[in-house]
Design an enzyme around this catalytic site. Sequence first.
Site, PDB file in Angstrom:
ATOM      1  N   HIS A   2       1.137   6.753   2.278  1.00  0.00           N
ATOM      2  CA  HIS A   2       2.194   7.003   1.285  1.00  0.00           C
ATOM      3  C   HIS A   2       2.217   5.914   0.216  1.00  0.00           C
ATOM      4  O   HIS A   2       2.181   6.202  -0.988  1.00  0.00           O
ATOM      5  CB  HIS A   2       3.549   7.074   2.001  1.00  0.00           C
ATOM      6  CG  HIS A   2       4.719   7.299   1.092  1.00  0.00           C
ATOM      7  ND1 HIS A   2       5.344   8.523   0.953  1.00  0.00           N
ATOM      8  CD2 HIS A   2       5.401   6.452   0.265  1.00  0.00           C
ATOM      9  CE1 HIS A   2       6.330   8.417   0.088  1.00  0.00           C
ATOM     10  NE2 HIS A   2       6.389   7.168  -0.351  1.00  0.00           N
ATOM     11  N   GLU A   3       2.268   4.667   0.659  1.00  0.00           N
ATOM     12  CA  GLU A   3       2.344   3.565  -0.298  1.00  0.00           C
ATOM     13  C   GLU A   3       1.068   3.447  -1.124  1.00  0.00           C
ATOM     14  O   GLU A   3       1.106   3.106  -2.306  1.00  0.00           O
ATOM     15  CB  GLU A   3       2.644   2.245   0.424  1.00  0.00           C
ATOM     16  CG  GLU A   3       3.987   2.195   1.128  1.00  0.00           C
ATOM     17  CD  GLU A   3       5.178   2.471   0.209  1.00  0.00           C
ATOM     18  OE1 GLU A   3       5.084   2.195  -1.015  1.00  0.00           O
ATOM     19  OE2 GLU A   3       6.195   2.984   0.703  1.00  0.00           O
ATOM     20  N   HIS A  29       1.239   5.587  -4.176  1.00  0.00           N
ATOM     21  CA  HIS A  29       1.892   4.933  -5.317  1.00  0.00           C
ATOM     22  C   HIS A  29       0.903   4.019  -6.040  1.00  0.00           C
ATOM     23  O   HIS A  29       0.830   3.999  -7.275  1.00  0.00           O
ATOM     24  CB  HIS A  29       3.087   4.098  -4.847  1.00  0.00           C
ATOM     25  CG  HIS A  29       4.305   4.891  -4.500  1.00  0.00           C
ATOM     26  ND1 HIS A  29       4.869   5.815  -5.353  1.00  0.00           N
ATOM     27  CD2 HIS A  29       5.087   4.880  -3.386  1.00  0.00           C
ATOM     28  CE1 HIS A  29       5.938   6.338  -4.778  1.00  0.00           C
ATOM     29  NE2 HIS A  29       6.096   5.792  -3.589  1.00  0.00           N
ATOM     30  N   HIS A  53      -1.603   5.908  -8.104  1.00  0.00           N
ATOM     31  CA  HIS A  53      -0.922   6.428  -9.297  1.00  0.00           C
ATOM     32  C   HIS A  53      -0.903   5.337 -10.366  1.00  0.00           C
ATOM     33  O   HIS A  53      -1.158   5.582 -11.549  1.00  0.00           O
ATOM     34  CB  HIS A  53       0.504   6.850  -8.920  1.00  0.00           C
ATOM     35  CG  HIS A  53       1.209   7.658  -9.958  1.00  0.00           C
ATOM     36  ND1 HIS A  53       2.528   8.039  -9.819  1.00  0.00           N
ATOM     37  CD2 HIS A  53       0.812   8.158 -11.161  1.00  0.00           C
ATOM     38  CE1 HIS A  53       2.890   8.749 -10.885  1.00  0.00           C
ATOM     39  NE2 HIS A  53       1.874   8.820 -11.713  1.00  0.00           N
TER      40      HIS A  53
END
Length: 698
Positions: A480-481, A484, A487
């Site tokens: 998940h991290e 980020h 992105h």
Amino acid sequence: MFACKLLLNVARHTRIRQIYRNVTTWSPVGTAFNARQQRRFDLFEKNVGLFGVPELSSPEGFEVAQEKALKETEQLVEEACSSPPGAQTVAAFDQLSDSLCKVADLADFVKVAHPDPAFRDAAEKACLKIGTTVEKLNTNVELCKSLKDLLDNKDILATLDPETRKVAELFMFDFEISGIHLDEKKRKKAVNLHVKLLDLNHEFLMGSHLPNKIEKRALPEHIRNQFSFDGNYIQIGGLHAESPDDLIREAAYKIFLYPNTKLLHCLEELLAFRNQLAQLVGYESFAHRALKGTIAKTPETVMKFLQLLTDKLSDRTAKDFEMMRDMKMRLNPRSSELMPWDHPYLSGVLRAERYNIEPSLYSPYFSLGACMEGLNALFSQLLGVSLQAEQPQPGEVWSEDVRKLAVVHETEGLLGYIYCDFFHRPDKPHQDCHFTIRGGRLLGNGEYQLPVVVLMLNLPQPSKNTPTLLSPGMMENLFHEMGHAMHSMLGRTRYQHVTGTRCATDFAEVPSILMEFFASDYRVVSQFARHYQTGQPLPENMVARLSESKKVCGAADIQLQVFYAALDQIYHGKPQNRSTTAILKETQERFYGLPYVPHTAWQLRFSHLVGYGAKYYSYLLSRAVASIIWRQCFLRNPLDREMGERYRREMLAHGGGKEPILMVQGMLQKRPTIEDFVDALVTELNPDFETFVMDSES
């Protein structure tokens, strides 16, 4: 306007790339994370400062860095105000924002994560100093006028590319929410409201985490030792939601959520002042102001989404609660009524009973090094990007166990840096999060300012004989991290004000949640999940069981999030002549299904009201968007390079420089509706019958 948010980005041209490759030494990413960090100490090596910022070789350097930024700010303000309106106006604004953010974003991280109190204190002072400057800029009438002259000139506006126009509008929006367009009297009122809200936000955030106390004699003797003691009082600082003892869960719920009169008043003031400020600057409510530029756009759309989701889930939610009641009856026949403190525990019991997902069965297959190699392989196949471990220079990192990764594209070269602060240490915040240190932007000389981010987790340190082993939840959080971070790395925005994760909240979580789908797919997991001792691969049926287990009580779990999101919307909608507790009770009955417990005030523990005011729904909507993208674009082949390139081109490249719904539309090649979002979340709960076949065969 110049408030420094999350961001990041991209690459340099061929010459710079070739030079970089000639001078840099990398090591395999898995090896770097599966062993303790080994550093060579050279007394003659120069301290390069935190993140390679020379001034930050000592805490005193923060003052030097901030003064340098403030001096540059003065020059840039003058430039923005004196130059004729055009694209250069927006460039000057972005450079001004970048100059402040380079100090503020870095300081924002250091003040919470650096182990040295002197560094934390210096960073805190820098944040306050930069924050004061930002407030002044947000009310600088001459600066605002230079931007307004640009936006009011239709001929010049027509010559700007869409991203430049969008960024100009975003800067103007930030001016307007500060009340700069108001007359002097109203502008002063807006400034005063901003100041009051800063104090109230801080007070509520601090209060929401404080424990409650009760006299020892008020609790049965056999459960007292489950809580911490403070003299003759028992101190309860959480819900103890995972305790198998009904009475412990009930006591913790009723005591921890017992209303604090002062904090109730603080919350009601906070909501009232937010509404006053929103109406003062021209919005119907705070929610209307907060949702401008998001996928949802209006509170009405959010409430439609939440109500439709509630209606579609109602039968499944009722069945989930019935399963929990049956389980509670089996575990404790004398107390079979299902209460809010039962939901987290009983849903976990049902998952474990049905699918045998004990974390200790999985963690030997998820060594940190293996997971990092898995991410590396995924990004390489999907996006042409590799993660390369690089040795930090003296003074560059704040703790000896921080790892540094260079993110390198196969044709574009170096894209940026990720600092991995993954291991637990005393006084480190217990949260998994992504920090921007420097945002990507196109420089005047044609090069790209490389983004820098930090990923922070709280994992156990590797031992001499055993690498760090992750539970399935930890592995999913890592993916998940890293979503980020990528992105941030893969953006292509001209302006740092809109780069990477600096975008609408209900879009910012899409890349990270999408990574959770990859982390649950056996075709991805099988590439890296190996037993750290035997080398045996993780059996496919174990991955399938883990994936299916998340669907057990999934409707009830989603409904709980719907309740939180609806409460957030109602609090930030039109003012009501009722207490926040009365609103909570009614909303819980309408959107959840389990009874409100008298003399509790859960809203006082809802700390997300500060950072996610009117935007808590973003978690659900982002998950819906990610789910649609996964099913339509990656389910058939999660390693499809062509689809990965489209994902970067249509979604990751634009940051906040393009309307979020248009980015989603570009990826899906159609415009999804609210009904599509709801159907995606509901469809996720459907069982995969292949899993049951595999289980029966194993």
